[in-house]
Design a protein around this motif. Structure first.
Motif, PDB file in Angstrom:
ATOM      1  N   ALA A 145       1.124 -10.205  -1.116  1.00 35.95           N
ATOM      2  CA  ALA A 145       0.777  -9.610   0.175  1.00 35.95           C
ATOM      3  C   ALA A 145      -0.593 -10.096   0.623  1.00 35.95           C
ATOM      4  O   ALA A 145      -1.474 -10.372  -0.199  1.00 35.95           O
ATOM      5  CB  ALA A 145       0.778  -8.088   0.069  1.00 35.95           C
ATOM      6  N   ASP A 204      10.280  -2.743  -8.759  1.00 34.10           N
ATOM      7  CA  ASP A 204       8.980  -3.319  -9.098  1.00 34.10           C
ATOM      8  C   ASP A 204       8.814  -3.294 -10.613  1.00 34.10           C
ATOM      9  O   ASP A 204       8.722  -2.227 -11.228  1.00 34.10           O
ATOM     10  CB  ASP A 204       7.852  -2.515  -8.439  1.00 34.10           C
ATOM     11  CG  ASP A 204       7.807  -2.710  -6.930  1.00 34.10           C
ATOM     12  OD1 ASP A 204       8.424  -3.670  -6.446  1.00 34.10           O
ATOM     13  OD2 ASP A 204       7.169  -1.891  -6.246  1.00 34.10           O
ATOM     14  N   ASP A 220      -0.822   0.484   0.846  1.00 36.38           N
ATOM     15  CA  ASP A 220       0.355   0.930   0.106  1.00 36.38           C
ATOM     16  C   ASP A 220       1.011  -0.203  -0.679  1.00 36.38           C
ATOM     17  O   ASP A 220       1.649   0.040  -1.697  1.00 36.38           O
ATOM     18  CB  ASP A 220       1.390   1.532   1.067  1.00 36.38           C
ATOM     19  CG  ASP A 220       0.883   2.781   1.745  1.00 36.38           C
ATOM     20  OD1 ASP A 220       0.026   3.466   1.138  1.00 36.38           O
ATOM     21  OD2 ASP A 220       1.319   3.085   2.876  1.00 36.38           O
ATOM     22  N   GLU A 221       0.874  -1.438  -0.197  1.00 37.80           N
ATOM     23  CA  GLU A 221       1.503  -2.560  -0.886  1.00 37.80           C
ATOM     24  C   GLU A 221       0.482  -3.237  -1.801  1.00 37.80           C
ATOM     25  O   GLU A 221      -0.614  -3.576  -1.372  1.00 37.80           O
ATOM     26  CB  GLU A 221       2.057  -3.564   0.121  1.00 37.80           C
ATOM     27  CG  GLU A 221       2.900  -4.657  -0.501  1.00 37.80           C
ATOM     28  CD  GLU A 221       3.693  -5.451   0.522  1.00 37.80           C
ATOM     29  OE1 GLU A 221       4.490  -6.298   0.114  1.00 37.80           O
ATOM     30  OE2 GLU A 221       3.522  -5.208   1.735  1.00 37.80           O
ATOM     31  N   ARG A 236      12.516  -5.383   5.036  1.00 39.36           N
ATOM     32  CA  ARG A 236      11.809  -4.227   4.476  1.00 39.36           C
ATOM     33  C   ARG A 236      12.503  -3.681   3.230  1.00 39.36           C
ATOM     34  O   ARG A 236      11.853  -3.308   2.255  1.00 39.36           O
ATOM     35  CB  ARG A 236      11.710  -3.111   5.511  1.00 39.36           C
ATOM     36  CG  ARG A 236      10.809  -3.448   6.682  1.00 39.36           C
ATOM     37  CD  ARG A 236      10.610  -2.246   7.564  1.00 39.36           C
ATOM     38  NE  ARG A 236       9.714  -2.554   8.673  1.00 39.36           N
ATOM     39  CZ  ARG A 236       8.910  -1.679   9.232  1.00 39.36           C
ATOM     40  NH1 ARG A 236       8.879  -0.441   8.812  1.00 39.36           N
ATOM     41  NH2 ARG A 236       8.129  -2.030  10.233  1.00 39.36           N
ATOM     42  N   LYS A 238       2.908  -4.254 -10.972  1.00 37.58           N
ATOM     43  CA  LYS A 238       2.081  -4.283  -9.766  1.00 37.58           C
ATOM     44  C   LYS A 238       0.642  -4.583 -10.155  1.00 37.58           C
ATOM     45  O   LYS A 238       0.122  -4.007 -11.108  1.00 37.58           O
ATOM     46  CB  LYS A 238       2.119  -2.938  -9.027  1.00 37.58           C
ATOM     47  CG  LYS A 238       3.475  -2.521  -8.508  1.00 37.58           C
ATOM     48  CD  LYS A 238       3.374  -1.168  -7.793  1.00 37.58           C
ATOM     49  CE  LYS A 238       4.713  -0.697  -7.286  1.00 37.58           C
ATOM     50  NZ  LYS A 238       4.595   0.623  -6.580  1.00 37.58           N
ATOM     51  N   THR A 258       8.719  -0.788  -3.546  1.00 41.93           N
ATOM     52  CA  THR A 258       7.785  -1.078  -2.462  1.00 41.93           C
ATOM     53  C   THR A 258       8.461  -1.841  -1.331  1.00 41.93           C
ATOM     54  O   THR A 258       9.094  -2.867  -1.560  1.00 41.93           O
ATOM     55  CB  THR A 258       6.594  -1.894  -2.981  1.00 41.93           C
ATOM     56  OG1 THR A 258       6.035  -1.239  -4.117  1.00 41.93           O
ATOM     57  CG2 THR A 258       5.538  -2.042  -1.899  1.00 41.93           C
ATOM     58  N   ARG A 295       3.132  -8.342  -6.783  1.00 41.26           N
ATOM     59  CA  ARG A 295       4.036  -7.534  -7.605  1.00 41.26           C
ATOM     60  C   ARG A 295       5.223  -8.378  -8.034  1.00 41.26           C
ATOM     61  O   ARG A 295       5.569  -9.362  -7.372  1.00 41.26           O
ATOM     62  CB  ARG A 295       4.503  -6.289  -6.863  1.00 41.26           C
ATOM     63  CG  ARG A 295       5.495  -6.524  -5.749  1.00 41.26           C
ATOM     64  CD  ARG A 295       5.837  -5.198  -5.065  1.00 41.26           C
ATOM     65  NE  ARG A 295       6.971  -5.273  -4.171  1.00 41.26           N
ATOM     66  CZ  ARG A 295       6.936  -5.616  -2.897  1.00 41.26           C
ATOM     67  NH1 ARG A 295       5.762  -5.921  -2.349  1.00 41.26           N
ATOM     68  NH2 ARG A 295       8.022  -5.648  -2.163  1.00 41.26           N
ATOM     69  N   SER A 317       8.078  -4.126   2.017  1.00 41.27           N
ATOM     70  CA  SER A 317       7.118  -5.019   2.657  1.00 41.27           C
ATOM     71  C   SER A 317       7.219  -4.858   4.166  1.00 41.27           C
ATOM     72  O   SER A 317       8.225  -5.228   4.773  1.00 41.27           O
ATOM     73  CB  SER A 317       7.398  -6.477   2.260  1.00 41.27           C
ATOM     74  OG  SER A 317       7.127  -6.686   0.898  1.00 41.27           O
ATOM     75  N   VAL A 335       5.099 -11.602   3.781  1.00 39.37           N
ATOM     76  CA  VAL A 335       4.670 -11.793   2.395  1.00 39.37           C
ATOM     77  C   VAL A 335       5.085 -13.182   1.934  1.00 39.37           C
ATOM     78  O   VAL A 335       5.989 -13.801   2.496  1.00 39.37           O
ATOM     79  CB  VAL A 335       5.287 -10.735   1.455  1.00 39.37           C
ATOM     80  CG1 VAL A 335       4.754  -9.348   1.777  1.00 39.37           C
ATOM     81  CG2 VAL A 335       6.816 -10.752   1.536  1.00 39.37           C
ATOM     82  N   GLY A 363      -3.810  -6.305   0.243  1.00 39.58           N
ATOM     83  CA  GLY A 363      -3.461  -5.595  -0.986  1.00 39.58           C
ATOM     84  C   GLY A 363      -4.300  -4.362  -1.206  1.00 39.58           C
ATOM     85  O   GLY A 363      -4.448  -3.897  -2.344  1.00 39.58           O
TER      86      GLY A 363
END
Length: 499
Positions: free
Chosen positions: A485, A112, A491-492, A443, A115, A465, A496, A467, A471, A488
């Motif tokens: 996402a 990432d 956790d995500e 993921r 973010k 991160t 980003r 997903s 997404v 938002g």
């Protein structure tokens, strides 16, 4: 004085022992320096690698080997360091070897790079997104926010007037980076359409349509479309084309008698409209964007009505038909320019269930104004995630775990035949067409698959991160991506960048 033979033997033994001790000490210094540096440098590379673009399952194995290797070699490594004359050259050799082993077996990874802050309030969800130049535009019911893909800073925000909320948006954007947003007050028909200049968030024009009733603040897809320099707006009375630059009306097209407009989609050279005709079949029509002249008319095979209908591709024409009847049509159908059916691809066949829209049975609960398609068209191929029962397994007990597998499957839009299958490590959460390739996000990985052959040509590990839900994936440069996402707030992050 003559030396006794016994003294010579004793002296020789002592000299041999001294040389042995010296060689043993040198061997310990050299071997300790080499082996210790191998494991130490490899372990440090494993720790620092993900932050510098490395990844892969092999990192865990190399980390474990480094720890286990240092246990017996740690003392030798320290011994080498306190004897620098031989120890430092040995450690240098070991460091080079350790880094070489790491580079040979480590995979490539994405981190990432930025973010966006979490969404507020906690109940808000995105209804769609666009990419325009270096901007990623995330559309929520209450506001539209543009982020710069280079660093995530906010370029602009647009808020619907009064108490309006966004109720629809165009799939694509037009010349000059203009997108269409529909908005209306709570529970009121989605009757206002605004053209947004995505470079600065300024409104170009606003128009109204005769729209059907709206349920609360819900959003719907494909009620407006962009076709080059034109916008096509759908109302209860048909479709109206206007100039994208200023909203000036160009032409109108009415549905057949007794038919109700369902949706509109736009390509480079065609406008495609869909209408429901009473309780019977749905009708597709292809129109010329210049003057609305009819080109193709298709009666879809859904006599009992449709539950879901989505235009998958305008050029070539392909549509997903999900009939109301259990034994009705549930397939992706393709047509030629004359309206003749070319192929029928069942979405639930003997081999796979196809995720035409990402999210499976929950697809319509996510990105409701601009849904995410899992099935994409590249040339004359329909490429889509395919699922089998048991692809995902969850184990309980004291040590719960998850096992998963996934795949992309390609079908011909000419004859419906399967062309290839590409295995993936998990279920697909994002799909992106990149020229003659398709990127599939899961993921933990991002995999590039050649569209013509199904060969996996690149695999990147997602180091930060993960997903867990569908997404919107776009490219921001060479192996630089942005991820949008729907939710938002957890956790995500809402948006980003990955590089």
């Amino acid at each position: 004085m003559a030396e006794w033979p016994e003294d010579s033997v004793v002296r020789a033994r002592m000299e041999w022992r001294a040389r042995f001790v010296m060689h043993r000490e040198a061997w310990m210094v050299v071997s300790g320096g080499v082996l210790g540096a191998v494991f130490a440098s490899m372990g440090l590379a494993v720790l620092l690698g993900p932050a510098n673009g490395f990844g892969g399952d092999s990192l865990g194995y190399m980390g474990a080997i480094s720890i286990l290797g240092l246990l017996p070699c740690g003392a030798g490594f320290v011994w080498a360091l306190i004897h620098p004359r031989r120890g430092l050259p040995a450690a240098a050799v070991g460091t080079v070897l350790g880094l070489a082993i790491f580079l040979c077996f480590a995979g490539d990874g994405l981190n990432d790079s930025w973010k966006a802050p979490p969404d507020h309030p906690a109940t808000v969800r995105a209804v769609g997104s666009w990419t325009s130049g270096d901007l990623v535009v995330r559309v929520r019911p209450d506001q539209v926010v543009a982020y710069r893909s280079g660093g995530g800073s906010v370029a602009w925000r647009w808020t619907p007037p009064g108490e309006d909320s966004v109720c629809t948006m165009s799939r694509g954007i037009g010349a000059g980076g203009v997108g269409l947003v529909g908005h209306s007050p709570h529970g009121k028909p989605c009757s206002a359409v605004t053209a947004l200049n995505l470079a600065d968030g300024k409104e170009s024009w606003t128009d109204t349509v005769e729209a059907p009733a709206r349920d609360g603040d819900s959003a719907d897809s494909d009620l407006v479309a962009v076709v080059g320099t034109r916008a096509v707006l759908q109302g209860t009375d048909g479709w109206r084309a206007v100039r994208l630059a200023d909203g000036r009306e160009l032409w109108r097209s009415a549905p057949d008698a007794g038919c109700t407009p369902l949706e509109v989609a736009g390509g480079e050279q065609d406008v495609v409209t869909a209408a429901q005709c009473g309780d019977g079949a749905a009708v597709l029509r292809s129109l010329a964007p210049g003057d609305g002249t009819g080109r193709t008319r298709v009666d879809l095979p859904v006599d009992g009505g449709v539950k879901n209908l989505m235009v998958v591709s305008v050029e070539p024409l392909a549509v997903w038909v999900d009939a109301q009847a259990d034994r009705g049509t549930h397939a992706v159908l393709s047509y030629d320019r004359s309206g003749k059916q070319r192929a029928s691809i069942p979405v639930s066949g003997d081999e796979y269930d196809l995720d035409v829209m990402l999210g499976g049975v929950h697809a319509f609960d996510e990105f409701t104004a601009r849904p995410l398609f899992g099935g994409v068209v590249v040339g004359d191929l329909f490429i889509v995630p395919g699922e089998k029962p048991g692809d995902v397994g969850i184990s309980g007990g004291t040590h719960p775990g998850r096992t998963a597998t996934g795949r992309l499957v390609a079908y011909s839009l000419a004859d419906g035949g399967k062309r290839w299958t590409a295995g993936l490590d998990d279920q697909v959460t994002g799909v992106l067409v990149d020229g003659g390739s398709v990127w599939a996000m899961t993921r933990d990985k991002l995999t590039r698959v050649d569209a013509a052959t199904g060969r996996r040509s690149r695999e990147l590990d997602v180091n930060d991160t993960a997903s867990l839900y569908p997404v919107d994936l776009t490219m921001a440069g060479r192996e630089r991506f942005t991820v949008v996402a729907e939710d938002g707030t957890g956790d995500e992050p809402p948006v980003r960048g990955m590089s």
